[in-house]
Scaffold this active site. Structure first.
Site, PDB file in Angstrom:
ATOM      1  N   ASP A  64       0.911  -1.205   0.159  1.00 16.34           N
ATOM      2  CA  ASP A  64       0.007  -0.047  -0.053  1.00 16.34           C
ATOM      3  C   ASP A  64       0.812   1.302  -0.053  1.00 16.34           C
ATOM      4  O   ASP A  64       2.158   1.095   0.208  1.00 16.34           O
ATOM      5  CB  ASP A  64      -0.943  -0.015   1.082  1.00 16.34           C
ATOM      6  CG  ASP A  64      -2.142   0.752   1.285  1.00 16.34           C
ATOM      7  OD1 ASP A  64      -2.191   1.658   0.074  1.00 16.34           O
ATOM      8  OD2 ASP A  64      -3.040   0.657   1.975  1.00 16.34           O
ATOM      9  N   ASP A 115     -10.956   1.585  -2.772  1.00 14.59           N
ATOM     10  CA  ASP A 115     -11.309   1.342  -1.351  1.00 14.59           C
ATOM     11  C   ASP A 115     -12.886   1.374  -1.588  1.00 14.59           C
ATOM     12  O   ASP A 115     -13.869   1.004  -0.799  1.00 14.59           O
ATOM     13  CB  ASP A 115     -11.293   2.292  -0.448  1.00 14.59           C
ATOM     14  CG  ASP A 115      -9.722   1.790  -0.051  1.00 14.59           C
ATOM     15  OD1 ASP A 115      -9.294   0.721  -0.272  1.00 14.59           O
ATOM     16  OD2 ASP A 115      -8.811   2.604   0.892  1.00 14.59           O
TER      17      ASP A 115
HETATM   18  C1  DGJ Z   1      -5.537   2.084   2.115  1.00 11.97           C
HETATM   19  C2  DGJ Z   1      -6.084   0.864   1.333  1.00 11.97           C
HETATM   20  O1  DGJ Z   1      -6.816   1.345   0.194  1.00 11.97           O
HETATM   21  C3  DGJ Z   1      -7.185  -0.020   1.949  1.00 11.97           C
HETATM   22  O2  DGJ Z   1      -7.257  -1.105   1.310  1.00 11.97           O
HETATM   23  C4  DGJ Z   1      -6.569  -0.538   3.297  1.00 11.97           C
HETATM   24  O3  DGJ Z   1      -5.340  -1.329   3.038  1.00 11.97           O
HETATM   25  C5  DGJ Z   1      -5.983   0.654   4.298  1.00 11.97           C
HETATM   26  N1  DGJ Z   1      -5.117   1.575   3.327  1.00 11.97           N
HETATM   27  C6  DGJ Z   1      -5.374   0.084   5.295  1.00 11.97           C
HETATM   28  O4  DGJ Z   1      -4.858   0.952   6.138  1.00 11.97           O
END
Ligand code: DGJ
Length: 697
Positions: free
Chosen positions: A449, A519
């Site tokens: 990430d 997300d």
């Molecule tokens: C941002 C990501 O897009 C999410 O899917 C998740 O992994 C969070 N970070 C975790 O902090």
């Protein structure tokens, strides 16, 4: 022969269906004579020039150059800007060499006065109908030369009337596509976020009256994940110039004696039959030449990710219970997202300390990994390597490893700082940390990430003249880290994510097996995003999940619609299995079973956007791999009692008989019937959807 050279004056880059014709003009300029549908007879180009001789304008505005340079009489956006000793700021070249080798061409452009050269490189992928362009600057002398702009590719398109497509977006709303006329001035699509970002994408997509199946489309994508710029300029002498490369904002590269700078590659193509052909070409190319070899030909496993169930509240026993239920449902890979490492109670601490939190995992990660493997699944974890929280051991030990200006308070994004990935010792340290993590625990998957944008990229560590090199060096540092980890752990699957879709680009695709698009898992929003994403990027590279309704859009969507939307990519499950009743888990398990049967077609087939909710009542996405196809159809809400839709399939053989299976019913029809009369699909109410399987008899 993919490249034909005529007297070192004319160069034809021939793919199976397209031609890209270059020439060295009488003035010594490398110009583009033609790009489009294949023309075999090169004699036709005798006496042809890109110059518009009827227009009363100055030099460079008249030619479709392959390497225009700032300075002289060049008043359009040029593809490079260089400063020689004595502040001479233009590049006047002669073509010194032309080297043709199988599918590759190199043209060496040397300055007429200064010991400096630009190498233009071309590679042809004949079967895939793609050409690759990149370039290198070389200082052949003793005195330093400064590059202030060095885009990767310049593409001159004849005539007017083009439209340009790109994306706008933000977190939770990635890939909002828009198309606008490119009739005058410049359109600039640029990221200064330190990475590709959600707001725009490093591609060009220019067309004339195109839709899915007709019209001219010229397109290209940059193999780079840092600050980039795409400029589409209607040049007043009646043509369109398209440039794509590293952004020149806050960029400067000093070439000392004998040094070179190589710009990343652009992969480009032309479609004479609209966006669909473009997508097929790009998707096949990505799977064959760009995506990491280890997994490019294997279907991605169905994964479970516990982020939406537990967020930071990760506990070993709770995760084991989730794993047990995931395994019962047929899930193949179990992933703990954020929250497993030292001190990570929320987003204010822990980043940088990549070992299991002892209060959550008293026996280390191995305990959960063993349980997951005992249940027959693979095991994966989330990391965010480029970041550090001020509240972490790493930061306390190395406060000077972040980007910061000495006289300013350091800015924070999501309570975190950005590590200086341009510094080799930082990257070496991270290689060691993650190498240890992957060696000590059985881990087969990493979600990588990245949750803040770059700021204060300037650091006392580097010499003054290299400050503006840092964005580029940072990106190279990230690539070195992932490249080394992949080399050392080839069995590990890597997924990229940057707060969702902040790093979807061909640079990341070189190193990552898949991408977490957004997300926002709302299945209707996702249909729009997925449609726009699919123009350039393949379904094989896109993760999509079923989650609980977490209120992104406050609508209630049935399981069927949600799962079908997620099955359009690489399926994942993110619902809180410890709260979902057994009956529902079983139901989801049945969808997983079906997905496993169709995933090869989805992940490796050609994708057809048959109908879009943007301009019609239903969304229909059709995947075809040789003799097998899968159709997904979605109705968001019923309109005026209409419940019957005819969906005309594409890509089938007219005389072939196909077996069609939908809702447990089976029938047989010819390709001619399915493509002309179409499949009749009944959908009613709100959020109805269908999955229809088609197979040659
Ligand atoms: C941002 C990501 O897009 C999410 O899917 C998740 O992994 C969070 N970070 C975790 O902090």
């Amino acid at each position: 022969m993919p490249i034909i050279a005529r007297e070192n004056k004319l160069f034809a880059l021939q793919t199976q269906e397209t031609s890209y014709i270059l020439a060295i003009s009488e003035e010594g300029i490398v110009e583009n004579l033609y790009w489009g549908k294949k023309i075999e007879r090169l004699e036709d180009f005798a006496g042809v020039s890109s110059k518009n001789a009827t227009v009363n304008m100055q030099g460079p505005q008249l030619f479709r150059e392959e390497c225009s340079s700032f300075g002289g009489m060049c008043f359009k956006e040029a593809s490079m800007k260089v400063t020689f000793p004595g502040n001479v700021r233009d590049f006047r070249y002669q073509v010194k060499d032309c080297i043709v080798e199988k599918e590759k061409l190199e043209l060496v452009l040397e300055d007429r006065f200064y010991p400096f050269a630009v190498h233009l490189y071309y590679e042809v992928f004949p079967e895939e109908n793609i050409i690759k362009k990149w370039r290198k600057a070389e200082n052949l002398g003793d005195e330093p030369v400064v590059l202030e702009r060095f885009y990767s590719g310049e593409f001159g398109l004849p005539g007017e009337g083009y439209e340009s497509i790109n994306y706008k977006g933000r977190w939770g709303a990635e890939f909002m596509e828009y198309s606008e006329p490119a009739e005058s001035g410049k359109k600039v699509y640029e990221s200064l976020y330190g990475l590709t970002a959600h707001t725009v994408n490093p591609v060009f997509l220019v067309h004339r009256h195109a839709d899915e199946t007709q019209g001219d489309v010229y397109y290209g994508a940059l193999e780079y994940s840092g600050n980039f710029k795409c400029v589409v300029e209607a040049v007043n002498s009646g043509w369109l110039n398209v440039l794509l490369g590293i952004s020149d904002t806050d960029f400067q590269w000093t070439l000392k004696k004998g040094q070179c700078f190589e710009a990343p590659a652009v992969y480009a193509g032309y479609s004479d039959r609209g966006f669909e052909k473009m997508s097929h070409t790009m998707h096949r190319f990505c799977r064959k030449h760009l995506m990491p070899k280890e997994l490019a030909e294997k279907p991605l496993p169905v994964l479970y990710n516990s982020w939406y169930s537990t967020t930071f509240d990760v506990q070993c026993e709770e995760q084991k219970k989730l794993a047990q239920k995931a395994a019962e449902m047929g899930i193949e890979l179990f992933v703990i997202d954020d929250g497993w490492f030292e001190g990570r109670e929320d987003d204010k601490a822990g980043l940088g300390d990549w070992y299991a939190d002892s209060s959550k995992f008293p026996n280390g990660l191995q305990e959960l990994s063993e349980e997951v493997h005992r249940l027959g699944m693979k095991f994966g974890v989330w990391i965010e390597p480029e970041m550090v929280n001020p509240n972490s051991r790493l930061f306390r030990e190395h406060p000077d490893w972040i980007y910061a200006y000495p006289t300013r308070e350091v800015l924070m994004g999501r309570n975190q700082y950005e590590l200086n990935m341009s510094d080799p010792q930082v990257v070496d340290y991270l290689i060691q940390v993650f190498d240890d993590l992957l060696s000590q625990t059985q881990i087969e998957y990493i979600k990588w990430d990245m949750n803040r944008y770059a700021a204060e990229i300037g650091t006392p560590l580097s010499a003054e003249e290299s400050w503006k090199e840092l964005h580029y060096r940072n990106t190279q540092g990230i690539y070195r880290l992932i490249r080394t980890l992949r080399e050392r752990h080839p069995q590990v699957e890597f997924e990229a994510c940057a707060s969702g879709g902040g790093r979807v680009d061909f640079g990341a695709m070189r190193y990552f097996d898949e991408y977490w698009l957004s997300d926002n898992t709302d299945p209707l929003d996702r249909l729009f995003m997925q449609e726009a994403y699919s123009r350039m990027y393949p379904a094989k590279y896109m993760r999509a999940w079923l989650t609980d309704d977490f209120g992104m859009d406050h609508r209630k969507v049935p399981l069927n619609f949600w799962l079908h939307s997620a099955m359009c990519g690489a399926l994942g499950i993110g619902v809180d299995l410890n709260r979902v009743p057994e009956q529902k888990r079983k139901e989801i398990g049945k969808y997983i079973e079906t997905y496993k049967e169709i995933r090869k077609t989805v992940q490796f087939g050609d994708l057809y956007r048959l109908s879009s909710l943007k301009d019609s009542d239903i969304e229909a996405v059709w995947y075809l791999k040789e003799t097998e196809g899968v159709l997904f159809a979605f109705l968001d809400h019923e309109r005026y009692g209409n419940a019957q839709y005819f969906i005309r399939l594409r890509g089938l053989s007219e005389n072939q008989l196909y077996r069609i299976e939908a809702d447990g019913e089976v029938c047989e029809k010819t390709g001619a019937f399915l493509m002309n009369r179409g499949l009749e699909v009944r959908m009613t109410g709100d959020y109805d959807s269908k999955l229809i399987c088609v197979k040659a008899v």
